[in-house]
Design a protein around this motif. Structure first.
Motif, PDB file in Angstrom:
ATOM      1  N   MET A  28      41.232 113.533  80.892  1.00 52.71           N
ATOM      2  CA  MET A  28      41.476 113.149  82.503  1.00 52.71           C
ATOM      3  C   MET A  28      41.729 111.565  82.583  1.00 52.71           C
ATOM      4  N   ALA A  29      41.232 110.808  81.499  1.00 52.03           N
ATOM      5  CA  ALA A  29      41.718 109.287  81.860  1.00 52.03           C
ATOM      6  C   ALA A  29      43.013 109.207  81.481  1.00 52.03           C
ATOM      7  N   PHE A  30      43.647 110.110  80.627  1.00 50.65           N
ATOM      8  CA  PHE A  30      45.049 109.985  80.272  1.00 50.65           C
ATOM      9  C   PHE A  30      45.744 110.264  81.647  1.00 50.65           C
ATOM     10  N   TRP A  31      45.253 111.435  82.242  1.00 46.96           N
ATOM     11  CA  TRP A  31      46.143 111.672  83.607  1.00 46.96           C
ATOM     12  C   TRP A  31      46.254 110.576  84.644  1.00 46.96           C
ATOM     13  N   LEU A  32      44.867 109.921  84.610  1.00 48.75           N
ATOM     14  CA  LEU A  32      44.546 108.874  85.723  1.00 48.75           C
ATOM     15  C   LEU A  32      45.370 107.616  85.432  1.00 48.75           C
ATOM     16  N   MET A  74      49.191 108.471  86.340  1.00 49.92           N
ATOM     17  CA  MET A  74      49.514 108.545  87.782  1.00 49.92           C
ATOM     18  C   MET A  74      49.424 107.011  88.298  1.00 49.92           C
ATOM     19  N   PHE A  75      48.317 106.429  88.158  1.00 50.85           N
ATOM     20  CA  PHE A  75      48.028 105.143  88.705  1.00 50.85           C
ATOM     21  C   PHE A  75      48.331 103.853  87.899  1.00 50.85           C
ATOM     22  N   GLY A  76      48.552 104.059  86.408  1.00 54.29           N
ATOM     23  CA  GLY A  76      48.944 102.961  85.671  1.00 54.29           C
ATOM     24  C   GLY A  76      50.238 102.335  85.905  1.00 54.29           C
ATOM     25  N   ASN A  77      51.395 103.312  85.978  1.00 55.13           N
ATOM     26  CA  ASN A  77      52.727 102.582  86.091  1.00 55.13           C
ATOM     27  C   ASN A  77      53.493 103.688  87.271  1.00 55.13           C
ATOM     28  N   ALA A  78      54.453 103.010  87.689  1.00 56.70           N
ATOM     29  CA  ALA A  78      55.456 103.598  88.676  1.00 56.70           C
ATOM     30  C   ALA A  78      55.918 104.697  88.234  1.00 56.70           C
ATOM     31  N   ILE A  79      56.277 104.676  86.920  1.00 57.53           N
ATOM     32  CA  ILE A  79      57.204 105.981  86.228  1.00 57.53           C
ATOM     33  C   ILE A  79      56.426 107.104  86.196  1.00 57.53           C
ATOM     34  N   GLY A  80      54.977 107.050  86.013  1.00 55.99           N
ATOM     35  CA  GLY A  80      53.861 108.111  85.676  1.00 55.99           C
ATOM     36  C   GLY A  80      54.046 108.746  86.965  1.00 55.99           C
ATOM     37  N   MET A 105      54.674 112.245  88.471  1.00 58.35           N
ATOM     38  CA  MET A 105      53.815 113.339  88.991  1.00 58.35           C
ATOM     39  C   MET A 105      54.242 113.759  90.449  1.00 58.35           C
ATOM     40  N   ILE A 106      54.747 112.963  91.156  1.00 56.00           N
ATOM     41  CA  ILE A 106      55.221 113.456  92.525  1.00 56.00           C
ATOM     42  C   ILE A 106      56.350 114.402  92.152  1.00 56.00           C
TER      43      ILE A 106
END
Length: 42
Positions: free
Chosen positions: A1-5, A8-14, A18-19
């Protein structure tokens, strides 16, 4: 779960990926629903 968070919120590319993934799933779901509606017998 921490990987997905982090993805999603760590960098703009991720976040953009996701979008794109969620939009693709939404569009495919809409097309499937439209196909089912059209192929129903009258």
């Amino acid at each position: 779960m921490a990987f997905w968070l982090d993805l999603m919120f760590g960098n703009a590319i991720g976040l953009m990926s996701m979008i794109v993934i969620f939009c693709t799933v939404g569009i495919m779901g809409y097309l499937m629903w439209m196909f089912i509606q059209k192929s129903k017998p009258e």
